[in-house]
Design a protein around this motif. Structure first.
Motif, mmCIF file in Angstrom:
data_model
loop_
_atom_site.group_PDB
_atom_site.id
_atom_site.type_symbol
_atom_site.label_atom_id
_atom_site.label_comp_id
_atom_site.label_asym_id
_atom_site.label_seq_id
_atom_site.Cartn_x
_atom_site.Cartn_y
_atom_site.Cartn_z
ATOM 1 N N PHE A 55 36.150 -24.486 -62.135
ATOM 2 C CA PHE A 55 38.037 -24.969 -61.285
ATOM 3 C C PHE A 55 38.170 -25.968 -60.720
ATOM 4 N N ALA A 56 37.639 -27.194 -61.044
ATOM 5 C CA ALA A 56 37.989 -28.502 -60.327
ATOM 6 C C ALA A 56 38.789 -28.153 -62.185
ATOM 7 N N ILE A 57 38.364 -28.577 -63.167
ATOM 8 C CA ILE A 57 38.667 -28.981 -64.290
ATOM 9 C C ILE A 57 40.282 -28.217 -64.459
ATOM 10 N N PRO A 58 40.468 -27.107 -64.732
ATOM 11 C CA PRO A 58 41.549 -26.733 -64.602
ATOM 12 C C PRO A 58 43.294 -26.628 -63.956
ATOM 13 N N ILE A 59 42.231 -27.087 -61.708
ATOM 14 C CA ILE A 59 43.041 -27.110 -61.677
ATOM 15 C C ILE A 59 43.562 -28.322 -61.338
ATOM 16 N N LEU A 60 42.926 -29.205 -61.805
ATOM 17 C CA LEU A 60 43.551 -31.050 -62.381
ATOM 18 C C LEU A 60 44.632 -30.896 -63.042
ATOM 19 N N GLN A 61 44.314 -29.829 -64.126
ATOM 20 C CA GLN A 61 45.387 -30.106 -65.731
ATOM 21 C C GLN A 61 46.403 -29.608 -65.171
ATOM 22 N N LEU A 62 45.995 -27.613 -64.380
ATOM 23 C CA LEU A 62 47.629 -27.286 -64.374
ATOM 24 C C LEU A 62 48.503 -28.289 -62.938
ATOM 25 N N LEU A 63 48.079 -29.286 -62.063
ATOM 26 C CA LEU A 63 48.452 -29.929 -61.116
ATOM 27 C C LEU A 63 48.740 -31.908 -61.847
ATOM 28 N N HIS A 64 48.879 -31.805 -63.330
ATOM 29 C CA HIS A 64 49.234 -32.982 -63.723
ATOM 30 C C HIS A 64 50.210 -33.340 -63.803
ATOM 31 N N GLY A 65 50.922 -34.040 -63.788
ATOM 32 C CA GLY A 65 52.609 -34.131 -63.989
ATOM 33 C C GLY A 65 53.390 -34.018 -62.924
ATOM 34 N N LYS A 66 52.973 -33.755 -61.886
ATOM 35 C CA LYS A 66 54.066 -32.425 -61.203
ATOM 36 C C LYS A 66 53.142 -33.043 -60.177
ATOM 37 N N SER A 67 53.273 -33.542 -59.677
ATOM 38 C CA SER A 67 52.865 -34.944 -58.896
ATOM 39 C C SER A 67 54.086 -34.625 -57.588
ATOM 40 N N SER A 68 52.935 -33.578 -55.668
ATOM 41 C CA SER A 68 53.769 -33.025 -54.977
ATOM 42 C C SER A 68 55.275 -34.301 -54.456
ATOM 43 N N GLN A 69 56.112 -33.979 -53.673
ATOM 44 C CA GLN A 69 57.458 -34.411 -52.733
ATOM 45 C C GLN A 69 56.909 -34.325 -52.338
ATOM 46 N N ASN A 70 57.139 -35.501 -51.291
ATOM 47 C CA ASN A 70 56.952 -35.552 -49.555
ATOM 48 C C ASN A 70 55.177 -34.940 -48.879
ATOM 49 N N LYS A 71 54.555 -35.322 -49.734
ATOM 50 C CA LYS A 71 53.244 -35.791 -50.140
ATOM 51 C C LYS A 71 52.577 -34.395 -49.288
ATOM 52 N N HIS A 72 53.036 -33.186 -49.705
ATOM 53 C CA HIS A 72 52.613 -32.123 -49.622
ATOM 54 C C HIS A 72 50.800 -31.712 -50.634
ATOM 55 N N ILE A 73 50.102 -30.966 -50.232
ATOM 56 C CA ILE A 73 48.606 -30.906 -50.109
ATOM 57 C C ILE A 73 49.464 -29.205 -51.282
ATOM 58 N N ARG A 74 48.121 -29.415 -51.791
ATOM 59 C CA ARG A 74 49.076 -28.464 -53.233
ATOM 60 C C ARG A 74 47.845 -27.243 -53.635
ATOM 61 N N SER A 75 46.829 -28.425 -53.288
ATOM 62 C CA SER A 75 45.290 -27.364 -53.995
ATOM 63 C C SER A 75 44.218 -26.877 -52.555
ATOM 64 N N LEU A 76 44.400 -25.921 -52.439
ATOM 65 C CA LEU A 76 43.483 -26.077 -51.514
ATOM 66 C C LEU A 76 41.850 -25.317 -51.853
ATOM 67 N N ILE A 147 50.778 -24.533 -50.904
ATOM 68 C CA ILE A 147 49.757 -25.225 -51.684
ATOM 69 C C ILE A 147 50.049 -23.643 -52.722
ATOM 70 N N GLU A 148 49.613 -24.648 -54.382
ATOM 71 C CA GLU A 148 49.758 -23.226 -55.418
ATOM 72 C C GLU A 148 48.294 -22.469 -55.754
ATOM 73 N N ILE A 149 47.605 -23.330 -55.406
ATOM 74 C CA ILE A 149 46.007 -22.984 -55.658
ATOM 75 C C ILE A 149 45.062 -23.103 -54.315
ATOM 76 N N PHE A 150 44.474 -21.538 -54.785
ATOM 77 C CA PHE A 150 43.366 -21.631 -53.442
ATOM 78 C C PHE A 150 42.189 -21.448 -53.810
ATOM 79 N N VAL A 151 40.825 -21.653 -53.959
ATOM 80 C CA VAL A 151 39.448 -21.737 -54.381
ATOM 81 C C VAL A 151 39.069 -21.212 -52.863
ATOM 82 N N LEU A 152 37.956 -20.034 -53.110
ATOM 83 C CA LEU A 152 36.870 -19.557 -51.991
ATOM 84 C C LEU A 152 35.944 -19.853 -52.595
ATOM 85 N N ASP A 153 34.708 -20.505 -52.332
ATOM 86 C CA ASP A 153 33.647 -21.151 -53.071
ATOM 87 C C ASP A 153 32.572 -20.333 -52.099
#
Length: 371
Positions: A55-76, A147-153
């Motif tokens: 899950f970590a590798i695809p999350i990094l790829q999905l969030l790449h190049g679209k850094s959050s405005q206003n410093k919001h958390i995008r994945s939990l 939050i765009e991507i939520f992971v329950l591990d």
């Protein structure tokens, strides 16, 4: 199938190559493409099967190049224990080494000030235990509305540890429209029922845990005091018929420390782990393959990149916490029908790990008596 075939971006390929990953595990092979397509995923996979990278590798790829405005958390990423939070954070650090996404692990049992300071600077990916997350949310330090991507591990452990109500409180604070990834080592009815309430038309992935060892690998275990392991290892390596031996250590620091002690004892050795440069790792591996050094000391993550057909000898200097990891370790020897030897050291504190390994593989590993 290798990692390049999964359509990963160059910075991630560069990072996994540096770590030494070559072939994705089953959970990675099946999960990564679905996650990159923005599908919800429910995955059943034991710890030790490479689930975090899945899950970590695809999350990094999905969030790449679209850094959050206003410093919001995008994945939990929600995980049950401090140890797992730290481990997941370390994995994000390795896979995202050449990316700009920021990540942070928060957990209880430590002062909150440093965690709050880091959150205030802006975090793309937050890895959290439920208690500390809710605490900081209630104090107004954390906003999960973007939050765009939520992971329950480790979902089964979450429920076993009584976190269900905390999870439900957190779910109320994250957007309904999101991608949800749900991973669990077991899938009892209670877990499936809960998963159905938070996932949207998920892709289901079920990875059968590895549980058997090759018949052609001769296994044995020495019961030894922790402070006597080094002497036992040196004594075993005086047998010149052992041309190459892969030794497993639990930590990077431990691998380096053991290497120095072996070299001091006149045994040619090198260590490979995630903190070593790609050049240093490759040089050590080539020296080992070509018998310029007799002993290669590796951590479990680094060992994923080791693929040597003629490796007759594996030593578990320290037993792994996860029984499946033992099977992966000794699977490095006895390749292609060749005979192999797997020796394990077990100190009094590791007897629980040995018991779990023997239960998994259905074998009482023969004990070697020391004089």
């Amino acid at each position: 199938m290798n990692f390049e075939d999964l359509k990963l971006i160059p910075p991630i390929i560069k990072a996994v190559n540096k770590i030494g990953y070559t072939v994705p595990t089953e959970i990675q092979y099946h999960s990564i493409p679905h996650i990159l397509k923005r599908n919800d995923v429910i995955g059943c996979a034991q710890t030790g099967t490479g689930k975090t990278a899945a899950f970590a590798i695809p999350i990094l790829q999905l969030l790449h190049g679209k850094s959050s405005q206003n410093k919001h958390i995008r994945s939990l990423i929600l995980t049950p224990t401090r140890e797992l939070a730290i481990q997941i954070s370390e994995n994000f650090q390795m896979y995202g080494e050449y990316l700009k996404q920021s990540h942070l692990a928060i957990f209880g049992g430590v002062p909150q000030e440093k965690q709050i300071s880091a959150i205030n600077k802006g975090v793309d990916i937050l890895i959290a235990t439920p208690g500390r997350l809710l605490d900081l949310m209630n104090q107004g330090y954390i906003n999960l509305s973007q939050i765009e991507i939520f992971v329950l591990d480790e979902a089964d452990r979450m429920l076993d540890m009584g976190f269900i109500n905390d999870i439900k409180k957190i779910l109320k604070k994250i957007p309904v429209k999101r991608q949800t990834l749900f991973f669990s080592a077991t899938m009892p009815d209670s877990i499936i029922k809960f998963a159905q309430t938070i996932l949207n038309n998920p892709k289901e992935i079920n990875v059968t845990p590895v549980s058997s060892t090759a018949q052609n690998v001769k296994q044995s275990v020495y019961f030894v005091e922790k402070n006597e392991k080094l002497n036992l290892l040196i004594n075993l390596l005086t047998d010149k018929s052992i041309q190459r031996s892969l030794v497993f250590a639990r930590t990077k620091y431990g691998a380096d420390k053991l290497t120095k002690k072996l070299v001091k004892a006149g045994i040619q050795a090198a260590a490979i782990h995630g903190n070593k440069s790609q050049n240093a790792r490759q040089r050590a591996l080539e020296d080992f393959k070509n018998s310029r050094i007799r002993v290669l000391i590796a951590t479990d993550i680094a060992a994923r990149g080791i693929d040597i057909d003629e490796l007759p000898h594996v030593i578990n200097y320290e037993l792994p916490d996860v029984p499946e990891t033992y099977v992966h370790r000794i699977g490095r020897t006895g390749r292609a029908g060749a005979a192999g030897i797997a020796v394990s050291f077990c100190d009094p504190e590791e007897k629980k790990e040995l018991k779990n390994i023997q239960k998994l593989i259905g074998l009482n590993i023969p004990i070697v008596k020391t004089e």
